[in-house]
Design a protein around this motif. Structure first.
Motif, PDB file in Angstrom:
ATOM      1  N   ASN A   1       0.830  -1.205   0.000  1.00 21.95           N
ATOM      2  CA  ASN A   1       0.000   0.000   0.000  1.00 21.95           C
ATOM      3  C   ASN A   1       0.865   1.256   0.000  1.00 21.95           C
ATOM      4  OD1 ASN A   1      -2.329  -1.558   0.072  1.00 21.95           O
ATOM      5  ND2 ASN A   1      -2.444  -1.554   2.297  1.00 21.95           N
ATOM      6  N   GLU A   2       1.935   1.229   0.805  1.00 22.95           N
ATOM      7  CA  GLU A   2       2.852   2.362   0.833  1.00 22.95           C
ATOM      8  C   GLU A   2       3.545   2.534  -0.512  1.00 22.95           C
ATOM      9  OE1 GLU A   2       5.549   1.759   4.003  1.00 22.95           O
ATOM     10  OE2 GLU A   2       4.016   1.811   5.575  1.00 22.95           O
ATOM     11  N   LEU A   3       3.926   1.414  -1.140  1.00 20.08           N
ATOM     12  CA  LEU A   3       4.592   1.473  -2.435  1.00 20.08           C
ATOM     13  C   LEU A   3       3.673   2.040  -3.503  1.00 20.08           C
ATOM     14  CD1 LEU A   3       7.112   0.792  -4.100  1.00 20.08           C
ATOM     15  CD2 LEU A   3       6.169  -1.490  -4.466  1.00 20.08           C
ATOM     16  N   ALA A   4       2.406   1.613  -3.479  1.00 22.29           N
ATOM     17  CA  ALA A   4       1.451   2.133  -4.453  1.00 22.29           C
ATOM     18  C   ALA A   4       1.259   3.635  -4.280  1.00 22.29           C
ATOM     19  CB  ALA A   4       0.119   1.399  -4.311  1.00 22.29           C
ATOM     20  N   GLN A   5       1.170   4.078  -3.022  1.00 22.49           N
ATOM     21  CA  GLN A   5       1.013   5.502  -2.750  1.00 22.49           C
ATOM     22  C   GLN A   5       2.253   6.273  -3.183  1.00 22.49           C
ATOM     23  OE1 GLN A   5      -1.772   7.079  -1.624  1.00 22.49           O
ATOM     24  NE2 GLN A   5      -0.633   8.945  -2.103  1.00 22.49           N
ATOM     25  N   LEU A   6       3.423   5.709  -2.904  1.00 24.05           N
ATOM     26  CA  LEU A   6       4.673   6.354  -3.303  1.00 24.05           C
ATOM     27  C   LEU A   6       4.788   6.445  -4.824  1.00 24.05           C
ATOM     28  CD1 LEU A   6       7.417   7.511  -2.496  1.00 24.05           C
ATOM     29  CD2 LEU A   6       8.324   5.185  -2.493  1.00 24.05           C
ATOM     30  N   LYS A   7       4.373   5.376  -5.506  1.00 20.82           N
ATOM     31  CA  LYS A   7       4.407   5.378  -6.969  1.00 20.82           C
ATOM     32  C   LYS A   7       3.479   6.450  -7.525  1.00 20.82           C
ATOM     33  CE  LYS A   7       3.901   2.299 -10.956  1.00 20.82           C
ATOM     34  NZ  LYS A   7       3.564   0.913 -11.385  1.00 20.82           N
ATOM     35  N   ALA A   8       2.312   6.582  -6.918  1.00 19.60           N
ATOM     36  CA  ALA A   8       1.373   7.612  -7.363  1.00 19.60           C
ATOM     37  C   ALA A   8       1.939   9.008  -7.127  1.00 19.60           C
ATOM     38  CB  ALA A   8       0.038   7.449  -6.625  1.00 19.60           C
ATOM     39  N   ASN A   9       2.596   9.195  -5.979  1.00 20.12           N
ATOM     40  CA  ASN A   9       3.192  10.498  -5.684  1.00 20.12           C
ATOM     41  C   ASN A   9       4.311  10.834  -6.660  1.00 20.12           C
ATOM     42  OD1 ASN A   9       1.467  10.745  -3.513  1.00 20.12           O
ATOM     43  ND2 ASN A   9       2.960  10.030  -2.004  1.00 20.12           N
TER      44      ASN A   9
END
Length: 293
Positions: free
Chosen positions: A84-92
């Motif tokens: 979940n953190e990785l997905a959010q980081l990728k989106a950012n």
């Protein structure tokens, strides 16, 4: 009469000892087949062991499986949070890249200090006597490799090209003892702090980041990367993390011990980095201008 019984008991004891010795000798004798009493005892003991050991193994396996399931559940929970953190980081990151591209279009800026082109290479030689100093790669001038180009791995910066021939090139590692092997770097934080990688401490196996302003507040774990201001390397190439900060010998600046993010001991595949932005002349950076009449 009592004497008779006493002698009788002695005779029985002696006979018993003789029989026992005979049985021991008989049992120690090498035989191809066991007698039926021995076979019966052996089979009985084996059956009893099996009867006891199987439930014990099943019970132990059951508790072990329960523990494994619990560990798997905890690991799965942790991995899900990381995803979940990785997905959010990728989106950012994607959002920032889009925003950066739009801003560049607005100001008509096409180049940046972080822009570079990479050349894939493989390490083909390494002198055991200079293991921490130099490596040889299989790409040279015919592939566009030139002196002073940065060399990285997927995890971080490892050095720069010392010299380039047609088909090979020599790379000087950051762990080299050469004091002229310097890299302009910055420490990431609330405020950027600049310094210069100068040397390698063999005892701690860490890089020395010197010339840090004395008033700068540096903490363990802060990231260190190239600043791009040295005129050779692009910016944002990962170098490592701060492990310790000490004042220099005169107390005017600070020196940080930096743990490298790349593994210098095991190097196989590397990338040679070619900075796309125009590099300034060394004479200009040193303030040596030619006077024209």
């Amino acid at each position: 009469m009592p004497q008779f019984f006493l002698n009788k008991r002695l005779i029985i004891l002696l006979v018993s000892i003789i029989i026992l010795v005979a049985l021991i000798g008989f049992s120690l004798k090498q035989r191809e087949e066991l007698t039926w009493p021995e076979q019966f005892v052996k089979d009985t003991v084996g059956w009893a062991q099996t009867l006891v050991s199987r439930p014990a193994h099943y019970l132990a396996g059951f508790f072990e499986n329960v523990q494994d399931l619990q560990n798997t559940y905890e690991e799965n929970k942790t991995l899900k949070s990381k995803l979940n953190e990785l997905a959010q980081l990728k989106a950012n990151v994607q959002s920032l890249e889009d925003e950066n591209a739009k801003l560049r279009e607005i100001v008509d800026k096409q180049e940046a200090l972080r822009d570079f082109e990479s050349i894939q290479a493989t390490v083909i030689g390494r002198n055991p006597d200079r293991w921490n100093d130099l490596i040889i790669i299989n790409k040279g001038s015919t592939s566009g490799v030139e002196a002073n180009m940065a060399v990285i791995t997927p995890t971080g910066l490892i050095g720069k090209v010392k010299n380039s021939r047609q088909l090979t090139a020599t790379v000087q590692l950051l762990s080299s003892n050469d004091t002229t092997n310097r890299v302009s770097a910055e420490i990431l934080g609330d405020e950027k702090v600049y310094g210069q990688i100068e040397g390698f401490d063999k005892e701690s196996e860490m890089l020395l980041l010197k010339k840090i302003p004395y008033e700068a507040k540096i903490e363990k774990g802060q990231l260190v990367q190239t600043s791009g201001l040295g005129g050779v390397f692009p910016s944002d190439l990962m170098i490592g993390t701060v492990e310790e900060v000490v004042p220099d010998e005169y107390g005017l600046t600070q020196t940080a011990y930096v743990k490298t993010s790349a593994d210098f001991y095991d190097l196989e595949h590397v990338m040679v980095v070619k900075r796309t932005m125009t590099q300034p002349k060394l004479s200009d950076m040193m303030g040596e201008e030619e006077e024209k009449e």
